[in-house]
Design a protein around this motif. Sequence first.
Motif, PDB file in Angstrom:
ATOM      1  N   ALA A  89      41.700  43.797  49.307  1.00 16.73           N
ATOM      2  CA  ALA A  89      40.963  43.384  50.508  1.00 16.73           C
ATOM      3  C   ALA A  89      40.894  41.862  50.594  1.00 16.73           C
ATOM      4  CB  ALA A  89      39.558  43.977  50.484  1.00 16.73           C
ATOM      5  N   THR A  90      40.735  41.218  49.461  1.00 22.59           N
ATOM      6  CA  THR A  90      40.699  39.758  49.437  1.00 22.59           C
ATOM      7  C   THR A  90      42.070  39.178  49.751  1.00 22.59           C
ATOM      8  OG1 THR A  90      38.983  39.872  47.719  1.00 22.59           O
ATOM      9  CG2 THR A  90      40.099  37.749  48.034  1.00 22.59           C
ATOM     10  N   ARG A  91      43.092  39.705  49.113  1.00 21.10           N
ATOM     11  CA  ARG A  91      44.452  39.176  49.281  1.00 21.10           C
ATOM     12  C   ARG A  91      44.911  39.235  50.733  1.00 21.10           C
ATOM     13  NH1 ARG A  91      49.786  41.011  49.185  1.00 21.10           N
ATOM     14  NH2 ARG A  91      49.127  43.197  49.016  1.00 21.10           N
ATOM     15  N   GLN A  92      44.517  40.290  51.446  1.00 21.54           N
ATOM     16  CA  GLN A  92      44.986  40.492  52.811  1.00 21.54           C
ATOM     17  C   GLN A  92      44.147  39.755  53.855  1.00 21.54           C
ATOM     18  OE1 GLN A  92      45.275  44.755  53.373  1.00 21.54           O
ATOM     19  NE2 GLN A  92      46.418  45.006  51.461  1.00 21.54           N
ATOM     20  N   THR A  99      36.488  34.291  53.382  1.00 18.79           N
ATOM     21  CA  THR A  99      36.564  35.432  52.475  1.00 18.79           C
ATOM     22  C   THR A  99      36.843  34.913  51.075  1.00 18.79           C
ATOM     23  OG1 THR A  99      37.376  36.961  54.177  1.00 18.79           O
ATOM     24  CG2 THR A  99      37.732  37.578  51.868  1.00 18.79           C
ATOM     25  N   LEU A 100      35.888  35.132  50.193  1.00 18.89           N
ATOM     26  CA  LEU A 100      36.014  34.770  48.789  1.00 18.89           C
ATOM     27  C   LEU A 100      35.796  36.034  47.968  1.00 18.89           C
ATOM     28  CD1 LEU A 100      33.757  31.557  48.854  1.00 18.89           C
ATOM     29  CD2 LEU A 100      36.257  31.651  49.047  1.00 18.89           C
ATOM     30  N   ALA A 101      36.089  35.950  46.690  1.00 13.93           N
ATOM     31  CA  ALA A 101      35.845  37.092  45.806  1.00 13.93           C
ATOM     32  C   ALA A 101      35.286  36.604  44.490  1.00 13.93           C
ATOM     33  CB  ALA A 101      37.129  37.883  45.560  1.00 13.93           C
ATOM     34  N   LEU A 102      34.357  37.376  43.931  1.00 15.11           N
ATOM     35  CA  LEU A 102      33.920  37.142  42.561  1.00 15.11           C
ATOM     36  C   LEU A 102      34.728  38.112  41.701  1.00 15.11           C
ATOM     37  CD1 LEU A 102      31.913  35.565  40.768  1.00 15.11           C
ATOM     38  CD2 LEU A 102      30.481  37.616  40.804  1.00 15.11           C
ATOM     39  N   VAL A 103      35.731  37.587  41.019  1.00 15.71           N
ATOM     40  CA  VAL A 103      36.711  38.412  40.310  1.00 15.71           C
ATOM     41  C   VAL A 103      36.369  38.459  38.830  1.00 15.71           C
ATOM     42  CG1 VAL A 103      39.155  38.806  39.909  1.00 15.71           C
ATOM     43  CG2 VAL A 103      38.414  37.599  41.977  1.00 15.71           C
ATOM     44  N   HIS A 104      36.277  39.673  38.288  1.00 12.65           N
ATOM     45  CA  HIS A 104      35.994  39.799  36.857  1.00 12.65           C
ATOM     46  C   HIS A 104      37.298  39.872  36.065  1.00 12.65           C
ATOM     47  CE1 HIS A 104      36.275  43.956  38.357  1.00 12.65           C
ATOM     48  NE2 HIS A 104      36.625  44.308  37.138  1.00 12.65           N
ATOM     49  N   ALA A 105      37.198  39.650  34.768  1.00 16.50           N
ATOM     50  CA  ALA A 105      38.373  39.501  33.905  1.00 16.50           C
ATOM     51  C   ALA A 105      39.337  40.669  34.012  1.00 16.50           C
ATOM     52  CB  ALA A 105      37.917  39.318  32.454  1.00 16.50           C
ATOM     53  N   SER A 106      38.805  41.887  33.933  1.00 19.57           N
ATOM     54  CA  SER A 106      39.700  43.053  33.941  1.00 19.57           C
ATOM     55  C   SER A 106      40.513  43.126  35.224  1.00 19.57           C
ATOM     56  CB  SER A 106      38.896  44.340  33.743  1.00 19.57           C
ATOM     57  OG  SER A 106      38.350  44.391  32.446  1.00 19.57           O
ATOM     58  N   ALA A 107      39.836  42.921  36.367  1.00 22.20           N
ATOM     59  CA  ALA A 107      40.540  42.992  37.645  1.00 22.20           C
ATOM     60  C   ALA A 107      41.572  41.880  37.765  1.00 22.20           C
ATOM     61  CB  ALA A 107      39.551  42.912  38.803  1.00 22.20           C
ATOM     62  N   ALA A 108      41.261  40.709  37.205  1.00 23.69           N
ATOM     63  CA  ALA A 108      42.143  39.553  37.355  1.00 23.69           C
ATOM     64  C   ALA A 108      43.396  39.648  36.508  1.00 23.69           C
ATOM     65  CB  ALA A 108      41.383  38.273  37.015  1.00 23.69           C
ATOM     66  N   THR A 114      48.216  47.153  33.707  1.00 20.12           N
ATOM     67  CA  THR A 114      47.866  48.473  33.172  1.00 20.12           C
ATOM     68  C   THR A 114      47.753  49.546  34.253  1.00 20.12           C
ATOM     69  OG1 THR A 114      45.507  47.888  33.216  1.00 20.12           O
ATOM     70  CG2 THR A 114      46.693  47.551  31.130  1.00 20.12           C
ATOM     71  N   PHE A 115      47.808  49.152  35.517  1.00 17.47           N
ATOM     72  CA  PHE A 115      47.776  50.103  36.629  1.00 17.47           C
ATOM     73  C   PHE A 115      49.088  50.000  37.395  1.00 17.47           C
ATOM     74  CE2 PHE A 115      43.412  50.182  35.589  1.00 17.47           C
ATOM     75  CZ  PHE A 115      42.759  51.193  36.286  1.00 17.47           C
ATOM     76  N   LYS A 116      49.804  51.090  37.491  1.00 18.37           N
ATOM     77  CA  LYS A 116      51.068  51.081  38.228  1.00 18.37           C
ATOM     78  C   LYS A 116      50.864  50.747  39.700  1.00 18.37           C
ATOM     79  CE  LYS A 116      53.530  54.410  35.299  1.00 18.37           C
ATOM     80  NZ  LYS A 116      54.173  55.757  35.242  1.00 18.37           N
ATOM     81  N   SER A 117      49.701  51.082  40.230  1.00 19.25           N
ATOM     82  CA  SER A 117      49.455  50.858  41.660  1.00 19.25           C
ATOM     83  C   SER A 117      49.056  49.418  41.979  1.00 19.25           C
ATOM     84  CB  SER A 117      48.355  51.806  42.149  1.00 19.25           C
ATOM     85  OG  SER A 117      47.170  51.654  41.384  1.00 19.25           O
ATOM     86  N   ALA A 118      48.860  48.596  40.967  1.00 19.07           N
ATOM     87  CA  ALA A 118      48.492  47.192  41.212  1.00 19.07           C
ATOM     88  C   ALA A 118      49.726  46.411  41.667  1.00 19.07           C
ATOM     89  CB  ALA A 118      47.899  46.570  39.960  1.00 19.07           C
ATOM     90  N   ARG A 119      49.609  45.711  42.785  1.00 21.98           N
ATOM     91  CA  ARG A 119      50.734  44.969  43.337  1.00 21.98           C
ATOM     92  C   ARG A 119      50.451  43.467  43.423  1.00 21.98           C
ATOM     93  NH1 ARG A 119      52.653  49.013  42.132  1.00 21.98           N
ATOM     94  NH2 ARG A 119      53.708  50.601  43.373  1.00 21.98           N
ATOM     95  N   TYR A 120      49.331  43.039  42.902  1.00 22.91           N
ATOM     96  CA  TYR A 120      48.964  41.628  43.041  1.00 22.91           C
ATOM     97  C   TYR A 120      49.096  40.901  41.712  1.00 22.91           C
ATOM     98  CZ  TYR A 120      44.509  43.117  40.939  1.00 22.91           C
ATOM     99  OH  TYR A 120      43.559  43.637  40.091  1.00 22.91           O
ATOM    100  N   ASP A 121      49.176  39.587  41.807  1.00 23.33           N
ATOM    101  CA  ASP A 121      49.161  38.698  40.649  1.00 23.33           C
ATOM    102  C   ASP A 121      48.103  37.635  40.912  1.00 23.33           C
ATOM    103  OD1 ASP A 121      50.203  35.931  39.422  1.00 23.33           O
ATOM    104  OD2 ASP A 121      50.929  37.563  38.155  1.00 23.33           O
ATOM    105  N   VAL A 261      35.331  34.606  38.012  1.00 20.67           N
ATOM    106  CA  VAL A 261      35.780  33.412  38.727  1.00 20.67           C
ATOM    107  C   VAL A 261      35.648  33.662  40.221  1.00 20.67           C
ATOM    108  CG1 VAL A 261      37.408  32.691  36.930  1.00 20.67           C
ATOM    109  CG2 VAL A 261      38.207  34.172  38.788  1.00 20.67           C
ATOM    110  N   VAL A 262      35.481  32.586  40.963  1.00 26.90           N
ATOM    111  CA  VAL A 262      35.550  32.658  42.422  1.00 26.90           C
ATOM    112  C   VAL A 262      36.990  32.388  42.823  1.00 26.90           C
ATOM    113  CG1 VAL A 262      34.858  31.595  44.601  1.00 26.90           C
ATOM    114  CG2 VAL A 262      33.161  31.989  42.809  1.00 26.90           C
ATOM    115  N   ALA A 263      37.528  33.275  43.652  1.00 27.67           N
ATOM    116  CA  ALA A 263      38.906  33.117  44.121  1.00 27.67           C
ATOM    117  C   ALA A 263      38.959  33.387  45.622  1.00 27.67           C
ATOM    118  CB  ALA A 263      39.834  34.073  43.377  1.00 27.67           C
ATOM    119  N   SER A 264      40.067  32.969  46.225  1.00 29.00           N
ATOM    120  CA  SER A 264      40.290  33.188  47.652  1.00 29.00           C
ATOM    121  C   SER A 264      41.717  33.667  47.851  1.00 29.00           C
ATOM    122  CB  SER A 264      40.076  31.878  48.433  1.00 29.00           C
ATOM    123  OG  SER A 264      41.142  30.979  48.163  1.00 29.00           O
ATOM    124  N   PRO A 265      42.046  34.159  49.040  1.00 35.53           N
ATOM    125  CA  PRO A 265      43.461  34.424  49.328  1.00 35.53           C
ATOM    126  C   PRO A 265      44.270  33.135  49.156  1.00 35.53           C
ATOM    127  CG  PRO A 265      42.057  35.322  51.058  1.00 35.53           C
ATOM    128  CD  PRO A 265      41.170  34.487  50.194  1.00 35.53           C
TER     129      PRO A 265
END
Length: 331
Positions: A89-92, A99-108, A114-121, A261-265
Motif C-alpha cells: 500500500a505504501t509502495r503504490q 503517505t509514510l510508513a512505520l516499517v518494522h524490521a521483519s517487514a523491511a 522469506t515470502f514468495k509473494s513479496a515483490r518489494y525491496d 524506520v519511517v519510509a516513503s514511496p
Amino acid sequence: MQGKRIGGQARRRALRLLGAIGAGLALAAAGPAFAAWPDKPVRLIAPLAAGSAPDVIARILAHELGELWQQTVVVENRPGAGGIIGLEATRQAPADGHTLALVHASAAVVTPVTFKSARYDIERDFDTIATVGYTPIAMVANPGAPATSLAEVIEASRAKPGEVDLGNPGRTTSAHLAGELLNQQVGARLFPVPFSGNGVQAVVGGDVPYYVDGVAPLLRMVEADRVRPIAVFADRRLDGLEAFPLATDVDPGLVVTGWFVVASPAGLPEPLIEKINADVNRVLAKPEVARRFREFGTYPQPGTVAQARDFVRQEKERYAQIIQRAGIQPE
C-alpha cells in the motif's frame, strides 16, 4: 564596537529559526507542490495490527508529528502477510510526502527473502527517511525449567541436540532469527517452536521451557515472577531491563533487535526527506516520548538520513546471512 554575546537559549532559538527558514527554502526549491507541505492529512501506514506495541509507537509518533506540522497524521493499520499488505500500500502511493510508513524490521528486510509473494525491496522501492526506535529481543524461561542462565541453556541444548525447545512468536520474526543466530554463533542446538498466537502464555504454562520475543510482552511477566529472565540480546544495559543479563556476556555477537524506520514511496525529494528526518529527531528528543516508548520496550534511535539508510542496508545483509545459514526457504 563589540556586540553583546548572545545567550545560549537565545542562540538555540536563532539556530532553530534559521533551520526552519532553510528547510522552507529547500522545500520551495523542490517545486511548488512541496512548498506548502503538508497541505492535507498525512497517512502513516503501520503494517501491524491495532493495539500492538508497534501500533502504539506509530500513534505516539503520529500525534507528535501532527503537532509539529499542524496537520492531521492518521495511523492506518494494514496488517497481514508479514507486512506485505502494508508495504505494498505504501509502495503504490504517490511519492508526495502524504503517505509514510512505520516499517518494522521483519517487514523491511526479512519478509522479502522469506515470502514468495513479496515483490518489494526496501532499498529499491522506498526511501528510508529516519530510524525511530529499537526493541531488544530477550529470552525467558518457565520457572520450572532446569537452566537458569543463557550459558546453561546453551549447554543443555548441546547435550541434547534438537530436543530443547525454544518458543518464538512466529516463523521468520526477529525473535525466531535471534534463536537461529544463537545456534549459529555459539553452537547451541535449540529447536525453534513458532507460535502464531500468544507464545508468552506457552512458556508460562510450560508448553515450552524457553521462549524468545521482543521485550514488550515479556516485561510484565518477568515483574510478576511468572517467567524467569535469561538474557537480553542488546549491546549494552538499558533502563528498565536490569533484570536481564546481557547475552553479549556469553558472546559479543549476540545482539538482535526489532526496530522501526519511517519510509516513503521511492522518489520523495531529498529536501522533504531531510525535513521529515529532522522532525522525527525532534520528536525522539522529547523526554516524555522516550518515557512512553520505554513502557513498550522500545528505545529512541535518532540519526541522520544517511545513518538510517546505512543501518537498513547493514541489517538487510545481516538478516539475509542468518536466514541463509539457517536454511530457511521462502514459503
